[in-house]
Design a protein around this motif. Structure first.
Motif, mmCIF file in Angstrom:
data_model
loop_
_atom_site.group_PDB
_atom_site.id
_atom_site.type_symbol
_atom_site.label_atom_id
_atom_site.label_comp_id
_atom_site.label_asym_id
_atom_site.label_seq_id
_atom_site.Cartn_x
_atom_site.Cartn_y
_atom_site.Cartn_z
ATOM 1 N N ASN A 94 -28.613 -31.084 -5.436
ATOM 2 C CA ASN A 94 -28.976 -31.902 -6.592
ATOM 3 C C ASN A 94 -30.337 -31.552 -7.198
ATOM 4 O O ASN A 94 -30.466 -31.496 -8.431
ATOM 5 C CB ASN A 94 -28.928 -33.394 -6.236
ATOM 6 C CG ASN A 94 -29.001 -34.269 -7.468
ATOM 7 O OD1 ASN A 94 -28.197 -34.141 -8.381
ATOM 8 N ND2 ASN A 94 -29.978 -35.168 -7.507
ATOM 9 N N LYS A 103 -30.090 -33.390 -15.301
ATOM 10 C CA LYS A 103 -29.022 -34.340 -14.979
ATOM 11 C C LYS A 103 -28.828 -34.356 -13.471
ATOM 12 O O LYS A 103 -29.300 -33.467 -12.763
ATOM 13 C CB LYS A 103 -27.725 -33.949 -15.688
ATOM 14 C CG LYS A 103 -27.842 -33.974 -17.216
ATOM 15 C CD LYS A 103 -26.582 -33.454 -17.878
ATOM 16 C CE LYS A 103 -26.750 -33.443 -19.393
ATOM 17 N NZ LYS A 103 -25.546 -32.887 -20.080
ATOM 18 N N ASN A 104 -28.133 -35.352 -12.988
ATOM 19 C CA ASN A 104 -27.892 -35.483 -11.559
ATOM 20 C C ASN A 104 -26.411 -35.366 -11.234
ATOM 21 O O ASN A 104 -25.547 -35.749 -12.041
ATOM 22 C CB ASN A 104 -28.412 -36.833 -11.047
ATOM 23 C CG ASN A 104 -29.923 -36.920 -11.065
ATOM 24 O OD1 ASN A 104 -30.604 -36.025 -10.558
ATOM 25 N ND2 ASN A 104 -30.457 -37.978 -11.650
ATOM 26 N N ASP A 106 -23.071 -36.546 -9.546
ATOM 27 C CA ASP A 106 -22.557 -37.886 -9.245
ATOM 28 C C ASP A 106 -22.054 -38.000 -7.812
ATOM 29 O O ASP A 106 -22.301 -39.009 -7.148
ATOM 30 C CB ASP A 106 -21.448 -38.256 -10.230
ATOM 31 C CG ASP A 106 -22.000 -38.521 -11.624
ATOM 32 O OD1 ASP A 106 -22.739 -39.512 -11.780
ATOM 33 O OD2 ASP A 106 -21.725 -37.732 -12.547
ATOM 34 N N PHE A 107 -21.334 -36.993 -7.344
ATOM 35 C CA PHE A 107 -20.892 -36.990 -5.945
ATOM 36 C C PHE A 107 -20.426 -35.587 -5.581
ATOM 37 O O PHE A 107 -20.290 -34.711 -6.440
ATOM 38 C CB PHE A 107 -19.785 -38.022 -5.677
ATOM 39 C CG PHE A 107 -18.476 -37.757 -6.377
ATOM 40 C CD1 PHE A 107 -17.461 -37.029 -5.759
ATOM 41 C CD2 PHE A 107 -18.237 -38.258 -7.648
ATOM 42 C CE1 PHE A 107 -16.249 -36.793 -6.393
ATOM 43 C CE2 PHE A 107 -17.019 -38.034 -8.292
ATOM 44 C CZ PHE A 107 -16.027 -37.302 -7.658
ATOM 45 N N GLU A 143 -18.284 -30.530 -14.548
ATOM 46 C CA GLU A 143 -18.316 -31.772 -15.318
ATOM 47 C C GLU A 143 -16.880 -32.162 -15.645
ATOM 48 O O GLU A 143 -16.165 -31.431 -16.331
ATOM 49 C CB GLU A 143 -19.128 -31.577 -16.600
ATOM 50 C CG GLU A 143 -19.278 -32.841 -17.421
ATOM 51 C CD GLU A 143 -20.077 -32.615 -18.704
ATOM 52 O OE1 GLU A 143 -20.327 -33.601 -19.428
ATOM 53 O OE2 GLU A 143 -20.436 -31.452 -18.968
ATOM 54 N N HIS A 168 -21.790 -41.148 -2.209
ATOM 55 C CA HIS A 168 -21.900 -41.724 -3.555
ATOM 56 C C HIS A 168 -20.560 -42.211 -4.099
ATOM 57 O O HIS A 168 -20.515 -42.833 -5.157
ATOM 58 C CB HIS A 168 -22.498 -40.675 -4.494
ATOM 59 C CG HIS A 168 -23.724 -40.037 -3.939
ATOM 60 N ND1 HIS A 168 -23.672 -38.914 -3.135
ATOM 61 C CD2 HIS A 168 -25.033 -40.386 -4.019
ATOM 62 C CE1 HIS A 168 -24.899 -38.587 -2.757
ATOM 63 N NE2 HIS A 168 -25.733 -39.468 -3.268
ATOM 64 N N ILE A 182 -18.193 -45.206 -8.094
ATOM 65 C CA ILE A 182 -19.032 -44.004 -8.047
ATOM 66 C C ILE A 182 -20.466 -44.447 -8.283
ATOM 67 O O ILE A 182 -20.775 -44.993 -9.350
ATOM 68 C CB ILE A 182 -18.596 -42.970 -9.103
ATOM 69 C CG1 ILE A 182 -17.151 -42.528 -8.849
ATOM 70 C CG2 ILE A 182 -19.536 -41.759 -9.082
ATOM 71 C CD1 ILE A 182 -16.607 -41.571 -9.900
ATOM 72 N N ASN A 183 -21.296 -44.270 -7.295
ATOM 73 C CA ASN A 183 -22.674 -44.766 -7.345
ATOM 74 C C ASN A 183 -22.703 -46.261 -7.654
ATOM 75 O O ASN A 183 -23.544 -46.748 -8.427
ATOM 76 C CB ASN A 183 -23.490 -43.977 -8.369
ATOM 77 C CG ASN A 183 -23.739 -42.554 -7.914
ATOM 78 O OD1 ASN A 183 -24.222 -42.312 -6.812
ATOM 79 N ND2 ASN A 183 -23.385 -41.597 -8.758
ATOM 80 N N LYS A 185 -20.620 -48.071 -9.325
ATOM 81 C CA LYS A 185 -20.063 -48.492 -10.608
ATOM 82 C C LYS A 185 -18.590 -48.085 -10.729
ATOM 83 O O LYS A 185 -18.181 -47.053 -10.203
ATOM 84 C CB LYS A 185 -20.859 -47.871 -11.759
ATOM 85 C CG LYS A 185 -22.327 -48.288 -11.781
ATOM 86 C CD LYS A 185 -23.054 -47.617 -12.936
ATOM 87 C CE LYS A 185 -24.527 -48.009 -12.977
ATOM 88 N NZ LYS A 185 -25.255 -47.350 -14.097
ATOM 89 N N TYR A 193 -18.326 -36.946 -15.432
ATOM 90 C CA TYR A 193 -18.946 -37.007 -14.105
ATOM 91 C C TYR A 193 -19.200 -35.594 -13.578
ATOM 92 O O TYR A 193 -18.352 -34.707 -13.733
ATOM 93 C CB TYR A 193 -18.048 -37.785 -13.139
ATOM 94 C CG TYR A 193 -17.873 -39.229 -13.542
ATOM 95 C CD1 TYR A 193 -18.707 -40.219 -13.036
ATOM 96 C CD2 TYR A 193 -16.886 -39.600 -14.455
ATOM 97 C CE1 TYR A 193 -18.564 -41.548 -13.414
ATOM 98 C CE2 TYR A 193 -16.734 -40.926 -14.856
ATOM 99 C CZ TYR A 193 -17.578 -41.898 -14.333
ATOM 100 O OH TYR A 193 -17.428 -43.210 -14.720
#
Length: 250
Positions: A94, A103-104, A106-107, A143, A168, A182-183, A185, A193
């Motif tokens: 990451n 950007k980060n 997500d999982f 993505e 995550h 996911i995180n 949410k 994502y």
């Protein structure tokens, strides 16, 4: 007459030396088994020995310690080893992804079959990292649309195997279908994502076709094995557990 003979000889020589197209008419092969009947060559052994000893010493280098036996079969839909692998790859990848894209991830998700060995309780050596990941796979970030994430979830539920997922993601199979976070949410239909995986899986390996044709793909130039080794080196003791990130609720 002498000149005529010389000229004729020259013409014949030129014709005989003309390059004609060559064709392979037969190929033969011979199987040479590698076994104890083949005698070693002392000179070659002496030449290789210093390199062999260097490799052996490096493979025996202790990188970290494991509190418990880590395997891929101890938790049903998740495993201690799978959780560790997904989490450590996320942690190592990451910062690289963020530095390039702001950007980060997500999982992270990998495949059950990609875990090639377990880790026994005690000292963890360089050899363990190579046994765990013997392939030259690289880490990539894809993505994905929400629809692709739904395909990913369908794949997980259908296969019911302990594919490595990072902490995550929380996926629960229940009587009405499934619940996905996911995180923390719920899935947003209009969102995309960023998922960390391997280049092998991104190309559809293990029938993970949802990774193919993403909105974007970022190769972070980081070998899967190198991420494992780097994490092992920076971690005094490996800590992981079964936390229910993928489970069935009755």
């Amino acid at each position: 007459m002498k000149n005529f003979i010389i000229s004729l000889f020259t013409v014949l020589l030129i014709i005989s030396c003309k390059n004609e197209p060559q064709e392979v008419v037969k190929i033969e092969g011979k199987l040479i088994p590698i076994n104890q009947e083949i005698e070693s060559v002392k000179e070659i052994e002496n030449f290789i020995e210093p390199y062999k000893q260097k490799v052996v010493a490096e493979m025996n280098t202790i990188l970290t310690y494991a509190e418990i036996d880590l395997v891929r079969t101890d938790g049903g839909l998740e495993s201690t080893l799978g959780n560790l692998m997904a989490d450590l790859c996320f942690k190592r990848a990451n910062p690289v992804f963020n530095s390039r894209t702001n950007k980060n991830i997500d999982f992270a998700m990998f495949n059950y079959g990609g875990i090639r060995a377990g880790i026994s309780k005690g000292a963890v050596k360089m050899e363990n990292a190579f046994n765990l990941m013997p392939f030259e796979n690289s880490l990539v970030v894809v993505e994905l649309t929400a629809e692709k994430i739904k395909e990913l979830v369908t794949y997980l539920i259908k296969n019911k195997r302990a594919h490595p997922l990072s902490k995550h993601i929380n996926l629960v199979i229940n009587k009405t279908g499934y619940s996905l976070k996911i995180n923390g949410k719920s899935l947003e239909d209009d969102a995309t994502y960023f998922v960390l995986t391997s280049d092998y899986l991104q190309n559809g390996g293990d029938s993970m076709n949802f990774f193919k044709d993403p909105i974007s793909i970022t190769n972070i130039d980081y070998k899967f094995r190198n991420a494992i080794i780097d994490y092992f080196k920076e971690t005094d003791t490996l800590k992981t557990n079964l936390d229910g990130r993928f489970r069935i609720e009755n």
